[in-house]
Design a protein around this motif. Structure first.
Motif, PDB file in Angstrom:
ATOM      1  N   LEU A   4      35.301 124.497  27.655  1.00 63.28           N
ATOM      2  CA  LEU A   4      35.675 125.673  28.430  1.00 63.28           C
ATOM      3  C   LEU A   4      37.098 125.522  28.926  1.00 63.28           C
ATOM      4  O   LEU A   4      37.566 124.423  29.169  1.00 63.28           O
ATOM      5  N   GLY A   5      37.761 126.644  29.109  1.00 65.85           N
ATOM      6  CA  GLY A   5      39.108 126.603  29.636  1.00 65.85           C
ATOM      7  C   GLY A   5      39.105 126.361  31.131  1.00 65.85           C
ATOM      8  O   GLY A   5      38.176 126.735  31.834  1.00 65.85           O
ATOM      9  N   ARG A   6      40.146 125.725  31.603  1.00 61.44           N
ATOM     10  CA  ARG A   6      40.299 125.491  33.035  1.00 61.44           C
ATOM     11  C   ARG A   6      40.744 126.780  33.725  1.00 61.44           C
ATOM     12  O   ARG A   6      41.396 127.620  33.133  1.00 61.44           O
ATOM     13  N   ILE A   7      40.402 126.840  34.992  1.00 60.84           N
ATOM     14  CA  ILE A   7      40.790 127.968  35.832  1.00 60.84           C
ATOM     15  C   ILE A   7      41.708 127.425  36.919  1.00 60.84           C
ATOM     16  O   ILE A   7      41.381 126.437  37.570  1.00 60.84           O
ATOM     17  N   LEU A   8      42.855 128.056  37.088  1.00 65.03           N
ATOM     18  CA  LEU A   8      43.736 127.731  38.209  1.00 65.03           C
ATOM     19  C   LEU A   8      43.516 128.810  39.259  1.00 65.03           C
ATOM     20  O   LEU A   8      43.836 129.977  39.031  1.00 65.03           O
ATOM     21  N   LEU A   9      42.935 128.423  40.374  1.00 68.01           N
ATOM     22  CA  LEU A   9      42.679 129.333  41.486  1.00 68.01           C
ATOM     23  C   LEU A   9      43.777 129.132  42.517  1.00 68.01           C
ATOM     24  O   LEU A   9      43.937 128.029  43.042  1.00 68.01           O
ATOM     25  N   VAL A  10      44.531 130.187  42.787  1.00 70.18           N
ATOM     26  CA  VAL A  10      45.615 130.112  43.762  1.00 70.18           C
ATOM     27  C   VAL A  10      45.183 130.948  44.966  1.00 70.18           C
ATOM     28  O   VAL A  10      45.227 132.175  44.936  1.00 70.18           O
TER      29      VAL A  10
END
Length: 151
Positions: A4-10
């Motif tokens: 799965l792709g990573r998620i960058l949560l800002v």
């Protein structure tokens, strides 16, 4: 390593960040989430600077970006991402409490992929984040060559 792709949560609001993680946990995506607490930290992550200098190469599958951030606001982060050859294809979803028309218009002018207003209701918020996470990290096909090393 997860396929799965990573998620960058800002997200600078700890409560909203926690709710987002709870929502993503249901789909076992929480281990693939990096949380940046302000715009500067998000850019440091994307460029592998400072405390992120040892992170694996490659871009996340998607960035969930709040607009009202300390240090560097979300629109400035989006502007920098879209002006960078290595980052411009990174899918960016604005996830914000701003209903302001100027924010929506400016986000799309800067090339955001989607603009989602955070629901106030807890269950609606969790449902919205689940759908975003599943779509962007599981269903969506990222641009070729953007996830080298799946950071």
């Amino acid at each position: 390593m997860s396929k799965l792709g990573r998620i960058l949560l800002v997200e600078d609001d700890p409560r909203d960040a926690e709710l987002t993680m709870i929502a993503l946990e249901e789909y076992h995506l929480v281990n693939d989430v990096m949380v940046a607490h302000d715009g500067e930290e998000a850019l440091d992550y994307l460029y592998g600077r400072g405390k992120f200098s040892q992170r694996p190469s490659g871009n996340p599958a998607v960035m969930l970006l709040d607009l009202k951030l300390p240090k560097i606001n979300g629109l400035e982060v989006l502007k920098q991402v879209r002006s960078d050859e290595q980052l411009k294809l990174l899918p960016v979803v604005v996830l914000t409490s701003s209903h302001e028309e100027k924010d929506v218009i400016r986000s799309y002018q800067l090339g955001v992929n989607a603009y989602v207003v955070k629901p106030v209701d807890f269950h609606s918020f969790v449902d919205a984040v689940k759908e975003l996470g599943v779509f962007w990290a599981v269903v969506n096909e990222p641009p070729p060559g953007t996830m080298k090393g799946n950071p």
